[in-house]
Design an enzyme around this catalytic site. Structure first.
Site, PDB file in Angstrom:
ATOM      1  N   MET A 100      14.303  46.412  24.901  1.00 44.41           N
ATOM      2  CA  MET A 100      15.157  45.601  26.095  1.00 44.41           C
ATOM      3  C   MET A 100      15.015  44.340  26.396  1.00 44.41           C
ATOM      4  O   MET A 100      13.588  44.500  26.668  1.00 44.41           O
ATOM      5  CB  MET A 100      15.792  46.778  27.039  1.00 44.41           C
ATOM      6  CG  MET A 100      16.179  45.471  28.087  1.00 44.41           C
ATOM      7  SD  MET A 100      17.738  45.314  27.857  1.00 44.41           S
ATOM      8  CE  MET A 100      18.449  46.821  28.002  1.00 44.41           C
ATOM      9  N   VAL A 159      15.352  39.999  27.466  1.00 44.02           N
ATOM     10  CA  VAL A 159      16.307  38.878  27.169  1.00 44.02           C
ATOM     11  C   VAL A 159      15.118  37.748  28.062  1.00 44.02           C
ATOM     12  O   VAL A 159      14.007  37.549  27.753  1.00 44.02           O
ATOM     13  CB  VAL A 159      16.639  39.021  28.974  1.00 44.02           C
ATOM     14  CG1 VAL A 159      17.333  37.701  29.089  1.00 44.02           C
ATOM     15  CG2 VAL A 159      18.252  39.745  28.935  1.00 44.02           C
ATOM     16  N   TRP A 213      22.044  43.342  32.707  1.00 41.56           N
ATOM     17  CA  TRP A 213      22.564  44.712  32.820  1.00 41.56           C
ATOM     18  C   TRP A 213      24.172  45.139  32.294  1.00 41.56           C
ATOM     19  O   TRP A 213      24.181  46.056  31.437  1.00 41.56           O
ATOM     20  CB  TRP A 213      23.294  43.919  34.150  1.00 41.56           C
ATOM     21  CG  TRP A 213      24.204  45.104  34.609  1.00 41.56           C
ATOM     22  CD1 TRP A 213      25.958  44.699  34.189  1.00 41.56           C
ATOM     23  CD2 TRP A 213      24.293  46.232  35.382  1.00 41.56           C
ATOM     24  NE1 TRP A 213      26.127  46.247  35.429  1.00 41.56           N
ATOM     25  CE2 TRP A 213      24.778  46.553  36.082  1.00 41.56           C
ATOM     26  CE3 TRP A 213      23.236  46.644  36.443  1.00 41.56           C
ATOM     27  CZ2 TRP A 213      24.967  48.063  36.753  1.00 41.56           C
ATOM     28  CZ3 TRP A 213      22.488  47.401  37.099  1.00 41.56           C
ATOM     29  CH2 TRP A 213      24.119  48.630  37.042  1.00 41.56           C
ATOM     30  N   ASP A 271       6.142  47.994  35.477  1.00 38.15           N
ATOM     31  CA  ASP A 271       7.379  47.012  35.298  1.00 38.15           C
ATOM     32  C   ASP A 271       8.482  47.065  36.553  1.00 38.15           C
ATOM     33  O   ASP A 271       9.421  48.290  36.145  1.00 38.15           O
ATOM     34  CB  ASP A 271       7.877  47.709  34.051  1.00 38.15           C
ATOM     35  CG  ASP A 271       7.356  46.684  32.399  1.00 38.15           C
ATOM     36  OD1 ASP A 271       6.132  45.704  33.050  1.00 38.15           O
ATOM     37  OD2 ASP A 271       7.396  47.051  31.429  1.00 38.15           O
ATOM     38  N   TYR A 331      17.240  49.712  35.481  1.00 38.14           N
ATOM     39  CA  TYR A 331      17.902  51.301  35.430  1.00 38.14           C
ATOM     40  C   TYR A 331      17.929  52.329  36.208  1.00 38.14           C
ATOM     41  O   TYR A 331      18.828  53.101  36.371  1.00 38.14           O
ATOM     42  CB  TYR A 331      16.268  51.520  34.652  1.00 38.14           C
ATOM     43  CG  TYR A 331      16.134  51.232  33.265  1.00 38.14           C
ATOM     44  CD1 TYR A 331      17.159  50.603  32.264  1.00 38.14           C
ATOM     45  CD2 TYR A 331      14.567  51.165  32.596  1.00 38.14           C
ATOM     46  CE1 TYR A 331      16.801  49.578  30.675  1.00 38.14           C
ATOM     47  CE2 TYR A 331      14.217  49.713  31.884  1.00 38.14           C
ATOM     48  CZ  TYR A 331      15.135  49.222  30.958  1.00 38.14           C
ATOM     49  OH  TYR A 331      15.037  48.515  29.544  1.00 38.14           O
TER      50      TYR A 331
HETATM   51  C1  COA Z   1      14.269  43.956  32.052  1.00 36.31           C
HETATM   52  C2  COA Z   1      14.638  42.747  31.438  1.00 36.31           C
HETATM   53  C3  COA Z   1      15.460  43.092  30.253  1.00 36.31           C
HETATM   54  C4  COA Z   1      15.735  42.311  33.021  1.00 36.31           C
HETATM   55  O1  COA Z   1      17.395  41.626  32.586  1.00 36.31           O
HETATM   56  P1  COA Z   1      17.451  40.680  33.208  1.00 36.31           P
HETATM   57  O2  COA Z   1      18.978  39.654  32.378  1.00 36.31           O
HETATM   58  O3  COA Z   1      17.004  39.352  33.962  1.00 36.31           O
HETATM   59  O4  COA Z   1      18.372  41.313  33.836  1.00 36.31           O
HETATM   60  P2  COA Z   1      19.529  40.890  34.994  1.00 36.31           P
HETATM   61  O5  COA Z   1      19.818  40.302  35.637  1.00 36.31           O
HETATM   62  O6  COA Z   1      20.775  41.951  34.668  1.00 36.31           O
HETATM   63  O7  COA Z   1      19.342  42.430  36.151  1.00 36.31           O
HETATM   64  C5  COA Z   1      20.364  43.283  36.918  1.00 36.31           C
HETATM   65  C6  COA Z   1      19.894  43.734  37.722  1.00 36.31           C
HETATM   66  O8  COA Z   1      18.641  44.845  37.829  1.00 36.31           O
HETATM   67  C7  COA Z   1      17.113  44.369  38.758  1.00 36.31           C
HETATM   68  N1  COA Z   1      16.151  43.627  38.397  1.00 36.31           N
HETATM   69  C8  COA Z   1      16.211  42.716  36.854  1.00 36.31           C
HETATM   70  N2  COA Z   1      14.541  42.044  37.080  1.00 36.31           N
HETATM   71  C9  COA Z   1      14.240  42.205  37.814  1.00 36.31           C
HETATM   72  C10 COA Z   1      13.133  41.819  38.800  1.00 36.31           C
HETATM   73  N3  COA Z   1      12.170  40.924  37.715  1.00 36.31           N
HETATM   74  N4  COA Z   1      12.206  42.174  39.406  1.00 36.31           N
HETATM   75  C11 COA Z   1      13.804  43.168  40.748  1.00 36.31           C
HETATM   76  N5  COA Z   1      14.353  43.804  39.828  1.00 36.31           N
HETATM   77  C12 COA Z   1      15.086  42.701  38.765  1.00 36.31           C
HETATM   78  C13 COA Z   1      18.073  43.888  39.738  1.00 36.31           C
HETATM   79  O9  COA Z   1      18.792  44.575  40.765  1.00 36.31           O
HETATM   80  C14 COA Z   1      19.384  42.828  38.979  1.00 36.31           C
HETATM   81  O10 COA Z   1      19.929  43.004  39.740  1.00 36.31           O
HETATM   82  P3  COA Z   1      21.022  41.465  40.798  1.00 36.31           P
HETATM   83  O11 COA Z   1      20.343  40.810  39.609  1.00 36.31           O
HETATM   84  O12 COA Z   1      21.662  41.815  41.554  1.00 36.31           O
HETATM   85  O13 COA Z   1      19.084  41.874  41.742  1.00 36.31           O
HETATM   86  C15 COA Z   1      13.989  41.158  31.617  1.00 36.31           C
HETATM   87  O14 COA Z   1      13.005  41.024  32.889  1.00 36.31           O
HETATM   88  C16 COA Z   1      13.323  41.157  30.644  1.00 36.31           C
HETATM   89  O15 COA Z   1      13.137  40.502  29.273  1.00 36.31           O
HETATM   90  N6  COA Z   1      11.544  42.002  31.073  1.00 36.31           N
HETATM   91  C17 COA Z   1      10.512  41.304  30.271  1.00 36.31           C
HETATM   92  C18 COA Z   1      10.823  42.854  28.632  1.00 36.31           C
HETATM   93  C19 COA Z   1      11.215  43.872  29.327  1.00 36.31           C
HETATM   94  O16 COA Z   1      10.162  44.223  30.362  1.00 36.31           O
HETATM   95  N7  COA Z   1      11.764  45.072  29.013  1.00 36.31           N
HETATM   96  C20 COA Z   1      12.502  46.261  29.769  1.00 36.31           C
HETATM   97  C21 COA Z   1      10.830  47.086  28.819  1.00 36.31           C
HETATM   98  S1  COA Z   1      11.821  49.471  30.006  1.00 36.31           S
END
Ligand code: COA
Length: 197
Positions: free
Chosen positions: A98, A100, A111, A138, A145
């Site tokens: 996953m 973004v 999400w 992370d 999650y």
């Molecule tokens: C993890 C990842 C896919 C999340 O994508 P995103 O589009 O930023 O996530 P969302 O905006 O949909 O966030 C949904 C919820 O997750 C949580 N969240 C996401 N990123 C967060 C952060 N950096 N710190 C704290 N909470 C976080 C929050 O609860 C958030 O809800 P909110 O914005 O209303 O508070 C993105 O940060 C990413 O690509 N990270 C690098 C790769 C990675 O770590 N992948 C996961 C491998 S397990």
């Protein structure tokens, strides 16, 4: 992910891997080579697995850009030959890779991708227990999650550090049955995102 969308997906995933492994940008080309070969291999397992793409479009704009991706495994035939530890059950649906794009994070795209993945798993798999891994360091993904209903079933032993790998958590969620599939939890807000195969 259609075949013609593979190169963009490779770039997105390679940048994300380089970031999480704190690799120098010079290694991104090598990563791209490895990721492309991985995606080609994984595509051969369809329909036992699938890669979803999320695209993002600014309000009122016609053009859209690739925003994120997630890989889904529906059953044992689509499972990775060498899954990371703690090992998930071989026949259960599994979510991985996953990512973004950095400039588009915290807008609800991750999400929506997660929810779209769960919906497709509900349609494609007879098993309701979905698994994923999350590294202990992370915190952002772990928050996402947990908020989406996943809970930790096992954590890597501290001895994992001897293999120079980060410790991971194996997380699990029981999905609703397909009759209830339309009752997917609402996203954090109504931020716009298209999800498509
Ligand atoms: C993890 C990842 C896919 C999340 O994508 P995103 O589009 O930023 O996530 P969302 O905006 O949909 O966030 C949904 C919820 O997750 C949580 N969240 C996401 N990123 C967060 C952060 N950096 N710190 C704290 N909470 C976080 C929050 O609860 C958030 O809800 P909110 O914005 O209303 O508070 C993105 O940060 C990413 O690509 N990270 C690098 C790769 C990675 O770590 N992948 C996961 C491998 S397990």
């Amino acid at each position: 992910m259609r075949e013609e969308e593979m190169d963009l997906t490779v770039t997105l995933l390679s940048e994300s891997f380089a970031e999480s492994m704190m690799m120098a940008s010079g290694y991104v080309k090598l990563l791209e080579f490895l990721v492309k070969n991985y995606l080609i291999e994984r595509r051969e397992m369809m329909p036992h697995n699938a890669t979803l793409l999320g695209v993002y479009r600014e309000n009122g704009e016609e053009d859209f850009e690739l925003a994120g991706t997630v890989e889904l495994t529906f059953d044992g035939k689509g499972a990775n030959a060498n899954p990371p530890t703690p090992t998930p059950p071989n026949n259960s649906p599994y979510i991985c890779n996953m990512a973004v794009r950095k400039p588009l994070r915290r807008r609800g795209i991750g999400w929506h991708l997660l929810r779209a993945g769960e919906e497709l798993i509900t349609k494609m798999s007879s098993s309701r227990e979905v698994y994923l891994h999350c590294r202990i360091i992370d915190e952002g993904p772990f928050n996402m999650y947990t908020k989406a209903g996943y809970s930790v079933v096992q954590t890597d032993s501290i001895l994992t550090l001897l293999t120079l790998q980060r410790r991971r958590r194996l997380m699990r969620k029981e999905l609703p049955t397909s009759e209830d599939a339309s009752v997917v939890d609402a996203p954090p807000d109504d931020r716009l995102i298209d999800e498509r195969l």
